[in-house]
Design a protein around this motif. Structure first.
Motif, PDB file in Angstrom:
ATOM      1  N   ASP A   1       1.017  -1.252  -0.034  1.00 35.34           N
ATOM      2  CA  ASP A   1      -0.091   0.194  -0.089  1.00 35.34           C
ATOM      3  C   ASP A   1       0.899   1.327  -0.026  1.00 35.34           C
ATOM      4  OD1 ASP A   1      -2.377  -1.625   0.068  1.00 35.34           O
ATOM      5  OD2 ASP A   1      -2.851  -1.024   2.145  1.00 35.34           O
ATOM      6  N   GLY A   2       0.472   2.067  -0.734  1.00 34.48           N
ATOM      7  CA  GLY A   2       1.230   3.476  -0.640  1.00 34.48           C
ATOM      8  C   GLY A   2       0.435   4.776  -1.254  1.00 34.48           C
ATOM      9  N   TYR A   3       0.685   5.918  -0.755  1.00 33.05           N
ATOM     10  CA  TYR A   3       0.080   7.188  -1.358  1.00 33.05           C
ATOM     11  C   TYR A   3       1.053   7.917  -2.177  1.00 33.05           C
ATOM     12  CZ  TYR A   3      -3.601   6.893   2.518  1.00 33.05           C
ATOM     13  OH  TYR A   3      -4.506   6.858   3.048  1.00 33.05           O
ATOM     14  N   GLY A   4       2.027   7.228  -2.803  1.00 36.36           N
ATOM     15  CA  GLY A   4       3.042   8.022  -3.521  1.00 36.36           C
ATOM     16  C   GLY A   4       2.661   7.993  -4.910  1.00 36.36           C
ATOM     17  N   ARG A   5       3.500   8.682  -5.774  1.00 37.07           N
ATOM     18  CA  ARG A   5       3.182   8.714  -7.409  1.00 37.07           C
ATOM     19  C   ARG A   5       2.722   7.394  -7.921  1.00 37.07           C
ATOM     20  NH1 ARG A   5       7.991  11.191 -10.486  1.00 37.07           N
ATOM     21  NH2 ARG A   5       8.016  12.600  -8.817  1.00 37.07           N
ATOM     22  N   THR A   6       1.881   7.580  -9.038  1.00 32.39           N
ATOM     23  CA  THR A   6       1.735   6.447  -9.744  1.00 32.39           C
ATOM     24  C   THR A   6       2.236   6.655 -11.285  1.00 32.39           C
ATOM     25  OG1 THR A   6      -0.551   7.318 -10.583  1.00 32.39           O
ATOM     26  CG2 THR A   6      -0.527   6.226  -8.642  1.00 32.39           C
ATOM     27  N   ALA A   7       1.777   5.802 -12.023  1.00 35.41           N
ATOM     28  CA  ALA A   7       2.205   5.973 -13.522  1.00 35.41           C
ATOM     29  C   ALA A   7       1.622   7.151 -14.271  1.00 35.41           C
ATOM     30  CB  ALA A   7       1.791   4.695 -14.250  1.00 35.41           C
ATOM     31  N   THR A   8       0.491   7.434 -13.794  1.00 29.10           N
ATOM     32  CA  THR A   8      -0.029   8.790 -14.274  1.00 29.10           C
ATOM     33  C   THR A   8      -0.313  10.119 -13.339  1.00 29.10           C
ATOM     34  OG1 THR A   8      -2.279   7.809 -13.665  1.00 29.10           O
ATOM     35  CG2 THR A   8      -1.512   7.139 -15.924  1.00 29.10           C
ATOM     36  N   GLU A   9       0.002   9.972 -12.022  1.00 30.94           N
ATOM     37  CA  GLU A   9      -0.437  11.134 -11.481  1.00 30.94           C
ATOM     38  C   GLU A   9       0.916  11.410 -10.505  1.00 30.94           C
ATOM     39  OE1 GLU A   9      -4.614  11.465  -9.370  1.00 30.94           O
ATOM     40  OE2 GLU A   9      -4.135   9.361  -9.430  1.00 30.94           O
ATOM     41  N   TRP A  10       1.282  12.572 -10.249  1.00 29.91           N
ATOM     42  CA  TRP A  10       2.281  13.171  -9.576  1.00 29.91           C
ATOM     43  C   TRP A  10       2.282  13.086  -7.989  1.00 29.91           C
ATOM     44  CZ3 TRP A  10       7.237  14.395 -10.989  1.00 29.91           C
ATOM     45  CH2 TRP A  10       7.121  14.801 -12.316  1.00 29.91           C
ATOM     46  N   VAL A  11       0.903  13.616  -7.536  1.00 33.00           N
ATOM     47  CA  VAL A  11       0.539  13.437  -6.121  1.00 33.00           C
ATOM     48  C   VAL A  11      -0.861  13.060  -5.987  1.00 33.00           C
ATOM     49  CG1 VAL A  11       0.487  14.649  -3.990  1.00 33.00           C
ATOM     50  CG2 VAL A  11       2.064  15.323  -5.858  1.00 33.00           C
ATOM     51  N   PRO A  12      -1.021  11.809  -5.944  1.00 30.96           N
ATOM     52  CA  PRO A  12      -2.576  11.186  -5.968  1.00 30.96           C
ATOM     53  C   PRO A  12      -3.213  11.620  -4.753  1.00 30.96           C
ATOM     54  CG  PRO A  12      -0.780   9.395  -6.414  1.00 30.96           C
ATOM     55  CD  PRO A  12      -0.122  10.497  -5.954  1.00 30.96           C
ATOM     56  N   ASP A  13      -4.455  11.518  -5.009  1.00 30.33           N
ATOM     57  CA  ASP A  13      -5.532  11.770  -3.601  1.00 30.33           C
ATOM     58  C   ASP A  13      -5.887  10.442  -2.887  1.00 30.33           C
ATOM     59  OD1 ASP A  13      -5.582  14.437  -3.407  1.00 30.33           O
ATOM     60  OD2 ASP A  13      -7.020  14.416  -5.342  1.00 30.33           O
ATOM     61  N   ARG A  14      -5.650   9.238  -3.420  1.00 29.87           N
ATOM     62  CA  ARG A  14      -6.054   8.191  -3.182  1.00 29.87           C
ATOM     63  C   ARG A  14      -4.830   6.962  -2.913  1.00 29.87           C
ATOM     64  NH1 ARG A  14     -10.970   5.133  -2.439  1.00 29.87           N
ATOM     65  NH2 ARG A  14     -12.071   7.150  -3.112  1.00 29.87           N
ATOM     66  N   LEU A  15      -5.339   6.246  -1.927  1.00 29.47           N
ATOM     67  CA  LEU A  15      -4.395   5.234  -1.545  1.00 29.47           C
ATOM     68  C   LEU A  15      -4.350   3.914  -2.539  1.00 29.47           C
ATOM     69  CD1 LEU A  15      -2.681   3.670   0.767  1.00 29.47           C
ATOM     70  CD2 LEU A  15      -4.469   2.648   1.228  1.00 29.47           C
ATOM     71  N   ALA A  16      -3.256   3.724  -3.146  1.00 26.30           N
ATOM     72  CA  ALA A  16      -3.089   2.663  -4.286  1.00 26.30           C
ATOM     73  C   ALA A  16      -2.333   1.375  -3.602  1.00 26.30           C
ATOM     74  CB  ALA A  16      -2.035   3.060  -5.086  1.00 26.30           C
ATOM     75  N   THR A  17      -2.632   0.167  -3.933  1.00 25.68           N
ATOM     76  CA  THR A  17      -1.986  -1.277  -3.702  1.00 25.68           C
ATOM     77  C   THR A  17      -1.623  -1.699  -4.979  1.00 25.68           C
ATOM     78  OG1 THR A  17      -2.216  -2.880  -2.058  1.00 25.68           O
ATOM     79  CG2 THR A  17      -4.125  -2.443  -3.647  1.00 25.68           C
ATOM     80  N   GLY A  18      -0.549  -2.519  -4.846  1.00 24.24           N
ATOM     81  CA  GLY A  18      -0.023  -3.193  -6.014  1.00 24.24           C
ATOM     82  C   GLY A  18       0.439  -4.749  -5.471  1.00 24.24           C
ATOM     83  N   GLN A  19       0.464  -5.507  -6.388  1.00 22.88           N
ATOM     84  CA  GLN A  19       0.921  -7.017  -6.071  1.00 22.88           C
ATOM     85  C   GLN A  19       2.349  -7.194  -6.324  1.00 22.88           C
ATOM     86  OE1 GLN A  19      -0.829  -9.648  -4.874  1.00 22.88           O
ATOM     87  NE2 GLN A  19      -2.727  -8.316  -4.635  1.00 22.88           N
ATOM     88  N   TYR A  20       3.163  -8.051  -5.533  1.00 24.47           N
ATOM     89  CA  TYR A  20       4.513  -8.184  -5.776  1.00 24.47           C
ATOM     90  C   TYR A  20       4.865  -9.506  -5.299  1.00 24.47           C
ATOM     91  CZ  TYR A  20       5.116  -3.018  -6.373  1.00 24.47           C
ATOM     92  OH  TYR A  20       4.884  -1.816  -6.925  1.00 24.47           O
ATOM     93  N   THR A  21       6.013  -9.950  -5.982  1.00 19.20           N
ATOM     94  CA  THR A  21       6.678 -11.388  -5.669  1.00 19.20           C
ATOM     95  C   THR A  21       7.917 -11.142  -4.821  1.00 19.20           C
ATOM     96  OG1 THR A  21       5.446 -12.473  -7.530  1.00 19.20           O
ATOM     97  CG2 THR A  21       7.257 -13.711  -6.614  1.00 19.20           C
ATOM     98  N   LEU A  22       8.109 -11.777  -3.639  1.00 18.09           N
ATOM     99  CA  LEU A  22       9.372 -11.616  -3.176  1.00 18.09           C
ATOM    100  C   LEU A  22      10.411 -12.577  -3.476  1.00 18.09           C
ATOM    101  CD1 LEU A  22       7.892 -11.557   0.653  1.00 18.09           C
ATOM    102  CD2 LEU A  22       8.204  -9.639  -0.611  1.00 18.09           C
ATOM    103  N   GLY A  23      11.526 -12.000  -3.535  1.00 18.35           N
ATOM    104  CA  GLY A  23      12.761 -12.600  -3.771  1.00 18.35           C
ATOM    105  C   GLY A  23      13.287 -13.492  -2.639  1.00 18.35           C
ATOM    106  N   GLN A  24      14.761 -13.441  -2.801  1.00 11.71           N
ATOM    107  CA  GLN A  24      15.415 -14.359  -1.675  1.00 11.71           C
ATOM    108  C   GLN A  24      15.968 -13.141  -0.705  1.00 11.71           C
ATOM    109  OE1 GLN A  24      16.092 -17.646  -1.289  1.00 11.71           O
ATOM    110  NE2 GLN A  24      16.500 -17.044   0.655  1.00 11.71           N
ATOM    111  N   ALA A  25      15.507 -13.282   0.822  1.00  8.34           N
ATOM    112  CA  ALA A  25      15.520 -12.461   1.516  1.00  8.34           C
ATOM    113  C   ALA A  25      17.053 -12.299   2.114  1.00  8.34           C
ATOM    114  CB  ALA A  25      14.909 -12.559   2.822  1.00  8.34           C
TER     115      ALA A  25
END
Length: 543
Positions: A158-182
């Motif tokens: 989860d993050g409130y940061g920049r997206t692919a299309t917005e500098w300063v978004p007003d909405r929380l975004a979430t994205g899927q990720y795969t973990l590597g070797q810790a």
């Protein structure tokens, strides 16, 4: 108002049974892409629906922004790089910081805006804890997972940061990720689309679904920012700081340092009376609402195990003399001498609260239910958690705050020399060395908060029987069963409104009367008027 105590009910039976700095958007330069940069957004994420992930937090300071997550009522976890200069010693942030928590859409008013009072950072990884000025009401904190990250595991961030299309978004975004070797302190992350976390996402929670629900699996830290708006970097990959192996450290930092102990049966508080400040003075129970310092206990961990419980007013410690190790032996106060284990206690979680177990006698603190009245003495007894008179509810003693009017830049006060019910609330030049300008924001289980004066121990009120514009705000004995003493701190642009739960009107000092001792009153809630917008600021250290 009259104060009516509820009946305590039947007495319990007495029988036995079984690191680069996260930079501001305006300061970002292409040079940051020459190496993996501090991640500050989610380029390939999806908007989070209203009401979901309410633990997510946006942190803003001096043009810079990060993300985070509420992990305790008064604590947000984030990236240490969000607070340059922070260390393992708790200290105020170098620059004022505001946290918004509880709403996915930053344009709404369902969340809470609070200031950061202290920051504690890890030295070995990009993790920090930010303490808020008061506990966040109505938001369930995110639990911390103890499960180590596994290569190939699917998580989301989860993050409130920049997206692919917005500098300063007003909405929380979430994205899927795969973990590597810790590694020992970090874990790499890749997304199915090759997109990274971006500027503004540093400190965002890495989330794992477990049997008990969502858990914190790490903290977003750094990335190449591939796919983020205006970034041309072709390399991709993000990094998170691990949190699974520092659960004990997190717990130690976020647990309250000063608490009140309320007997689960009698609903009265453990007290060492300040007027009886001598060794072997008895420890008793007494009504809680006034919140006097002799009902506050400082928890002091001991290197050999257990904790001292030091009374905040008398500066003496809770004890049951080990030479009197029988059921019913009295609990007393005594000079704090941690070398003696009969002053050391274990606080053990049980249903309904905690037991307070003496390390020398192995018996538990009790106020016998057969005598539930004020002044009843505390004693020890065999530990039987099924009996509610030896179960205690712990509540944190609120930190001191200043309540400052946006328009007048003066502070809310009830003059300590006028400490009676219905003494007027006013504004005055901010002089935090005077405790009658300091307040406690104390959440109430039924909703809303008490706003209690630190000096007078009385609470801010607008009497509901006088529900008109410009009805005066005063102080009164704290009786949270009356809604006209309960307030909602409503997030508005630039600060908060203090909205009375009974009258549905907001606290104001009319800007046209900007002088010392101008009266605080209530008025229709109009957030466009800055004289009804307030800052709730951290009080001075030591209060």
């Amino acid at each position: 108002m009259s104060h009516s105590r509820r009946s305590p009910g039947a007495a319990p039976r007495r029988t036995r049974s079984g690191t680069k700095v996260a930079v501001a958007v305006a300061a970002f330069t292409a040079a940051a892409f020459l190496a993996p940069a501090s991640a500050n957004a989610i380029s390939g994420g999806q908007p989070v629906a209203d009401g979901a992930d309410r633990f997510a937090a946006k942190i803003t300071m001096d043009g810079a922004a990060c993300s985070g997550a509420l992990i305790a009522p008064q604590w947000v976890i984030t990236a240490a790089s969000c607070f340059p200069g922070s260390s393992e010693q708790a200290a105020p942030p170098a620059k004022p910081a505001t946290v918004v928590v509880g709403q996915a859409d930053l344009r709404g008013t369902s969340g809470h805006a609070l200031r950061v009072s202290q920051v504690i950072a890890r030295a070995d990884r990009d993790v920090a804890l930010a303490k808020l000025t008061y506990p966040v009401p109505g938001v369930t904190p995110l639990a911390v997972s103890a499960t180590a990250p596994g290569a190939g595991e699917s998580v989301r961030v989860d993050g409130y940061g920049r997206t692919a299309t917005e500098w300063v978004p007003d909405r929380l975004a979430t994205g899927q990720y795969t973990l590597g070797q810790a590694t020992a302190t970090t874990v790499p992350m890749t997304s199915p689309t090759g997109n990274d976390i971006c500027l503004g996402d540093a400190g965002g929670p890495v989330l794992r679904q477990e049997s008990g629900g969502l858990r914190l699996a790490g903290i977003a830290s750094r990335s190449w920012q591939h796919g983020c708006l205006a970034v041309t970097e072709t390399r991709s990959g993000s990094t998170a700081a691990r949190t699974d192996d520092i659960g004990a450290w997190i717990t130690q930092q976020v647990q309250p340092r000063t608490i009140r102990l309320t007997n689960h049966y009698s609903k009265r508080c453990l007290t060492a009376r300040a007027v009886d400040n001598v060794n072997d003075a008895p420890v008793i129970q007494f009504d809680c609402p006034s919140a006097f310092d002799d009902q506050a206990w400082d928890i002091e961990p001991n290197a050999s195990g257990g904790v001292l419980l030091r009374n905040h007013a008398t500066q003496r410690c809770l004890i049951v003399h080990g030479g009197n190790n029988v059921n019913g032996a009295p609990a007393m106060q005594y000079d704090c001498l941690p070398q003696f284990t009969d002053q050391l206690w274990d606080i053990v979680e049980v249903d309904g609260g905690v037991q307070v177990r003496n390390r020398a006698t192995n018996r538990c603190l009790v106020v016998f239910g057969a005598n539930p009245e004020n002044g009843a003495a505390a004693a020890q007894y065999d530990c039987l958690p099924q009996f509610s008179d030896q179960v205690w509810e712990t509540t944190a003693v609120p930190d001191a705050v200043l309540v400052t009017n946006h328009a007048t830049q003066r502070c809310l006060i009830v003059h300590g020399g006028n400490n009676v019910d219905d003494a007027p609330a006013m504004q005055y030049d901010c002089l935090p060395q005077f405790t009658d300008q300091l307040w406690e924001i104390d959440p109430v289980a039924s909703g809303g908060v008490l706003v209690r004066n630190r000096a007078t121990k009385r609470c801010l009120i607008v009497h509901a029987g006088n529900n008109v514009n410009d009805a005066p705000a005063t102080q009164y004995e704290c009786l949270p069963q009356f809604a006209d003493q309960l307030w909602d701190l409503v997030q508005v642009q630039g600060g908060v409104q203090l909205r009375n739960r009974a009258t549905n009107r907001c606290l104001i000092v009319h800007g046209g009367t900007n002088v010392n001792d101008a009266r605080a009153v209530q008025y229709d809630c109009l957030p466009q008027l800055t004289d009804q917008i307030w800052d709730v600021l951290p009080g001075p250290a030591g209060h």
